[in-house]
Design an enzyme around this catalytic site. Sequence first.
Site, mmCIF file in Angstrom:
data_model
loop_
_atom_site.group_PDB
_atom_site.id
_atom_site.type_symbol
_atom_site.label_atom_id
_atom_site.label_comp_id
_atom_site.label_asym_id
_atom_site.label_seq_id
_atom_site.Cartn_x
_atom_site.Cartn_y
_atom_site.Cartn_z
ATOM 1 N N ASN A 135 57.688 47.784 34.405
ATOM 2 C CA ASN A 135 56.350 47.407 33.946
ATOM 3 C C ASN A 135 56.564 46.603 32.667
ATOM 4 O OD1 ASN A 135 53.759 47.236 33.015
ATOM 5 N ND2 ASN A 135 53.343 49.442 33.042
ATOM 6 N N ARG A 139 55.121 46.202 38.353
ATOM 7 C CA ARG A 139 53.680 46.202 38.155
ATOM 8 C C ARG A 139 53.266 44.761 37.836
ATOM 9 N NH1 ARG A 139 50.220 49.874 34.021
ATOM 10 N NH2 ARG A 139 48.221 49.323 34.927
#
Length: 386
Positions: A4, A84
């Site tokens: 992420n 992500r």
Amino acid sequence: MVLNAGSSSLKFAIYGADAALAPLATGLVDRIGPEGRLHLQSPDGAALPTAPGPLSTHGEALETALESLRRAWPALSVAAVGHRVVHGGLAFEAPVRVTAAILEDLRAFIPFAPLHQPHNLAGIEAAMLAFPEAPQVACFDTAFHRSHPFVNDTFALPRAYFDKGVRRYGFHGLSYEYVSGELARRAPDLAAGRVVIAHLGNGASMCALKGGASVASTMGFSALDGLPMGTRCGQLDPGVVLYLLTEEGLSSEEASDLLYRQSGLLGLSGISNDMRELEASKAPEARDAIDYFTFRIRRELGAMAAALGGLDALVFCGGIGENSARVREEVCAPMGWLGLGVDPAANASGAGILSAPGAPVTVMVIPTNEERVIARATRDTARAAG
Ligand code: AMP
């Protein structure tokens, strides 16, 4: 491996690539640059040793994180990497294996999410260099909301803007996917009904679900809309933005900085963006900021109940939703008219069901786990792609 990548941070997690997807470690590179710091911990929260190394770019941060992981697991081999990605536009309704062409498609969404998308894509590029053999899978925060009906997808602008993609996308979709999945596992009858999930963290939004599908979200075209957040303003009259630009003379960069980084709980309190600090403060401005936060949650909850035609369950998640008994109480207590209420002892414990038995609306806490959703999707997408 799950990545992420933010503007100045890289969060990562590794899982065993078997059916159980056992979590092995999580980590964070903070303040990517000369001041960068790497933290690594085991699933029980114990700190793991880290390797020295440069942390000035996303690529260096990934290499140094990897070196640390290899010291703990010398035989570590990364089977697939899940990322992500904040924006999947209209095209991506599900996770996708990233190729050079897909990466180009994802670049087209940078103007929709200029503060997040470029960093997410930098994370993918760094991982492609570090693991050229491993499939890279992009998982989108917008995908969960593609089921919105037209009235929750549009603004009342000339239709041409809707056609160009100026729509209410909604975000935090990976969190909603995890929490709604857990709700379906724990309470299938509730999950089949009318549910609002309140993801309350440094970023905050709410999602209305009917039969498990998202029908409305408080976040819109950008991650600024809806609830006030740590440093983001939440819902704002667009006339304010015009005023800032024309009368206050702010440049678009200054306006963006004001709305994304200086507003919300921080801007209102002048003290902090951190709910723990505001709850501990005796300053009236801290009280005002919490009052505004909980008021806007109640207002949006009323709107979501209207979108759903009633409410069967309210589920809290995110750092504030999972941990602040005070915020949960201040959201629910004044909404007895909608059937909401929490049992004080259950609310203080913050686990499972917080409403009294037989209450018209079931109030719950379900801790979110976005990384796990990405790990699952990555394993499944990589397998399906062979
Ligand atoms: P997140 O972005 O989901 O990590 O959530 C961060 C937010 O959760 C920050 O505002 C924290 O102050 C808040 N938070 C974490 N723990 C607590 C707690 N025990 N009480 C109140 N707020 C908390």
